[in-house]
Motif scaffolding. Structure first.
Motif, PDB file in Angstrom:
ATOM      1  N   TYR A   2      55.670  46.325   7.241  1.00 27.55           N
ATOM      2  CA  TYR A   2      54.607  47.075   7.902  1.00 27.55           C
ATOM      3  C   TYR A   2      53.990  46.184   8.968  1.00 27.55           C
ATOM      4  O   TYR A   2      53.414  45.150   8.660  1.00 27.55           O
ATOM      5  CB  TYR A   2      53.543  47.527   6.898  1.00 27.55           C
ATOM      6  N   TYR A   6      51.977  47.646  16.163  1.00 26.42           N
ATOM      7  CA  TYR A   6      52.672  48.670  16.943  1.00 26.42           C
ATOM      8  C   TYR A   6      51.757  49.309  17.971  1.00 26.42           C
ATOM      9  O   TYR A   6      52.194  49.703  19.056  1.00 26.42           O
ATOM     10  CB  TYR A   6      53.254  49.735  16.009  1.00 26.42           C
ATOM     11  N   TRP A   7      50.464  49.430  17.647  1.00 27.24           N
ATOM     12  CA  TRP A   7      49.541  50.053  18.596  1.00 27.24           C
ATOM     13  C   TRP A   7      49.383  49.203  19.844  1.00 27.24           C
ATOM     14  O   TRP A   7      49.184  49.716  20.948  1.00 27.24           O
ATOM     15  CB  TRP A   7      48.182  50.313  17.939  1.00 27.24           C
ATOM     16  N   ALA A  80      51.695  58.090  15.995  1.00 25.65           N
ATOM     17  CA  ALA A  80      52.935  57.308  16.047  1.00 25.65           C
ATOM     18  C   ALA A  80      53.711  57.329  14.736  1.00 25.65           C
ATOM     19  O   ALA A  80      54.946  57.404  14.733  1.00 25.65           O
ATOM     20  CB  ALA A  80      52.627  55.865  16.457  1.00 25.65           C
ATOM     21  N   GLN A  81      53.017  57.267  13.624  1.00 29.35           N
ATOM     22  CA  GLN A  81      53.697  57.173  12.333  1.00 29.35           C
ATOM     23  C   GLN A  81      54.422  58.469  11.956  1.00 29.35           C
ATOM     24  O   GLN A  81      55.270  58.458  11.062  1.00 29.35           O
ATOM     25  CB  GLN A  81      52.698  56.803  11.248  1.00 29.35           C
ATOM     26  N   THR A  82      54.120  59.550  12.652  1.00 31.21           N
ATOM     27  CA  THR A  82      54.795  60.828  12.369  1.00 31.21           C
ATOM     28  C   THR A  82      55.824  61.173  13.433  1.00 31.21           C
ATOM     29  O   THR A  82      56.422  62.251  13.395  1.00 31.21           O
ATOM     30  CB  THR A  82      53.761  61.970  12.288  1.00 31.21           C
ATOM     31  N   THR A  84      59.270  59.978  16.016  1.00 38.06           N
ATOM     32  CA  THR A  84      60.453  59.108  16.056  1.00 38.06           C
ATOM     33  C   THR A  84      60.819  58.681  17.466  1.00 38.06           C
ATOM     34  O   THR A  84      61.238  57.553  17.681  1.00 38.06           O
ATOM     35  CB  THR A  84      61.677  59.820  15.443  1.00 38.06           C
ATOM     36  N   ARG A 210      56.529  51.919  15.826  1.00 34.63           N
ATOM     37  CA  ARG A 210      55.847  52.329  14.611  1.00 34.63           C
ATOM     38  C   ARG A 210      55.651  51.112  13.725  1.00 34.63           C
ATOM     39  O   ARG A 210      56.322  50.097  13.906  1.00 34.63           O
ATOM     40  CB  ARG A 210      56.667  53.384  13.858  1.00 34.63           C
TER      41      ARG A 210
END
Length: 549
Positions: A2, A6-7, A80-82, A84, A210
């Motif tokens: 994790y 990413y942001w 972002a996490q949802t 691809t 992500r």
């Protein structure tokens, strides 16, 4: 795995091409909305859009691409996490293709607003992050800004320090230059990495950063578009790839591609060319057109496809073997471009329309001009015909030998200098000169006199092995060996310091987050972090390079 950074990657890529916060239903507090609005207002950049999709399969539905349009960094980061895939380069506008607003359109190249990044898709797991970083550093433009892990391999992002804006001036010249740069970056990496996708859309959809796919992040490793353009020019000339003249640093209007000229258009549409003894014919026409393609930066394959169609349209075509012979001669590097004498002769003989004569006075229309005198140049003989070799040729031999003779897991070749020189078939005096001058080969010697032992390797190998040993964080012996390897190279030492160094963790505003639901808390936390970066932009930030594997 994790990776909360990413942001940062999303923020770095998008520049100021979109707004910071949502225009409606933003989760920013009023104080931060004012700060974000001030950031948007201070930017003179036009605001564009990005296209996003939730699944890879959504890129290939029967009704087009299924997704939605993002107009703010807040949307991209919070969703972002949802997601691809996304278009990391900014488009001017986007539209929905149906009334249900489920399918999107507008992601075409002539709608590009700005280029933020170049992306290379590597469809293989036969390499790793270390291999990609080393290949990009030694053989291409430099270490990527960040790398994403995909189901089939990796995607490497090379982010620009400021966006390259696209306009329709000179038939989208800026876009054509960017496409040449993209092609050369992919070509340079494909020579040393497996399964680099050379055919993917240069500025289309790519994987979204992500928390579960960001495996390498160096936010200081960004690139100047002007520097990449100049690098691309040199690379094209050296490797005979696309864009030899397209990517050159010339003043607007000073250079026009030969393939864009009127004479080229008229010549390639002629079908009555025959020829004969003492006259201009089909082979001359094919050779002239091939030289025009070469000087305009077209690849050999592109030229072959184009001229194969031209030959097919001739009333009396030549054989494909003759066509290939003319193409190979034109792309041999012995010629710079089409010859004015041949162009005039062909068009005067076979073309009844003489409009091409209007541009004959333009000095940029042709590479060779009628100068009135002969010019002689001294050319370097092939190596096998010379008695002596150049230092860079010996260096190339040594690099090839080292790469070839190191077994898996081995970092150095060792022995006395004379022994190493003999094994490499390099004269001892030249061996010492290469070691002193080379920026790619490193040597360390232990002991003195007859007991001295020299250890020889390359910067690329040392950096690669340093990374691989450093990431074995539970193994102290591996950490010690990584530190030892880093002593050979400043680049390796920098990376080892990054990996071993402790990164300060950022703390969110707990009081604010405690009042929110889990979903809202997640969004607010990301918003908080994004706005912290806005506040820091006014002051110089410390160099923080993050490498997470």
């Amino acid at each position: 795995m994790y990776n909360e950074n990413y942001w940062r990657a999303i923020d770095l890529v998008t520049h100021n091409g979109i707004t910071v916060h949502k225009k409606r239903n933003s989760t920013f507090s009023l104080r931060y909305l004012q700060l974000a609005s001030g950031e948007d207002a201070s930017s003179t950049n036009r605001k564009g859009v990005h296209f996003v999709v939730a699944r890879k399969a959504d890129l290939y539905t029967n009704y087009g691409v299924k997704g939605y349009i993002a107009t703010s960094k807040e949307t991209l980061i919070s969703d972002a996490q949802t997601l691809t895939h996304w278009t990391p380069n900014t488009y001017r506008f986007g539209e929905y293709a149906n009334n249900d607003r489920t399918h999107i359109k507008g992601y075409r190249e002539d709608n590009l607003q700005q280029i933020n990044t170049f992306v290379v898709d590597i469809d293989s797991q036969q390499t790793d992050v270390a291999g990609i970083v080393v290949a990009a550093t030694q053989y291409s433009i430099g270490a990527p800004t960040f790398i994403l892990k995909t189901a089939k391999g990796f995607q490497a992002y090379f982010v620009l320090d400021s966006p390259a804006f696209i306009s329709n001036n000179q038939n989208f010249k800026g876009l054509r230059v960017a496409k040449v740069i993209a092609a050369n970056i992919k070509h340079s990496l494909s020579r040393f990495l497996p399964a680099v996708d050379l055919g993917c859309n240069d500025f289309g959809f790519f994987r979204m950063p992500r928390p579960d796919n960001l495996v390498y992040f160096d936010e200081e490793s960004v690139f100047s578009f002007a520097d990449l353009r100049d690098w691309s020019t040199v690379y094209s000339e050296k490797h005979k790839t696309r864009g030899i003249y397209v990517a050159s640093s010339v003043e607007p209007g000073a250079q026009m591609l030969a393939t864009d000229r009127k004479w080229f258009d008229q010549l390639i549409h002629l079908t009555n060319i025959r020829g004969g003894r003492g006259s201009y014919g089909r082979n001359t026409a094919v050779f002239t057109l091939a030289l025009a393609c070469y000087s305009s930066g077209k690849s050999l394959q592109e030229a072959t496809d184009l001229l194969d169609e031209f030959n097919t349209n001739l009333r009396v075509p030549i054989s494909f073997r003759e066509l290939e012979r003319s193409l190979n001669s034109a792309y041999s590097g012995k010629y710079q471009g089409a010859k004015l004498e041949f162009i005039e002769g062909l068009l005067e003989t076979y073309d009844m329309n003489q409009d091409y004569k209007n541009e004959m006075g333009d000095p940029a229309a042709f590479i060779f001009q009628k100068t009135g005198y002969r010019r002689f140049r001294k050319h370097k003989k092939p190596r096998e015909q010379r008695q002596f070799s150049h230092i860079n040729e010996w260096e190339s031999d040594m690099l090839e030998y080292i790469e070839k003779h190191l077994v898996s897991g081995q970092t150095f070749l060792f022995g006395s200098q004379r022994e190493l020189a003999e094994k490499m078939a390099v004269p001892y005096s030249s061996f010492k000169k290469v070691i002193q001058q080379s920026k790619q080969i490193v040597k360390k010697t232990t002991g003195r006199g007859r007991h001295a032992v020299s250890y020889v390797s390359t910067i690329a190998i040392i950096v690669r092995e340093s990374i691989r040993h450093a990431i074995q964080k539970k193994n102290e012996a591996a950490q010690d060996y990584a530190a030892y390897l880093a002593s050979f190279s400043d680049v390796a030492e920098r990376i080892i310091t990054i990996i071993a160094g402790k990164q300060a963790k950022e703390e969110p505003n707990i009081r604010l987050l405690e009042r929110l639901s889990d979903k809202a808390r997640s969004h607010a936390q990301l918003s908080f972090k994004l706005l912290e970066s806005l506040q820091r932009r006014a002051i110089p930030r410390d160099s923080q390079v993050r490498l997470l594997l």
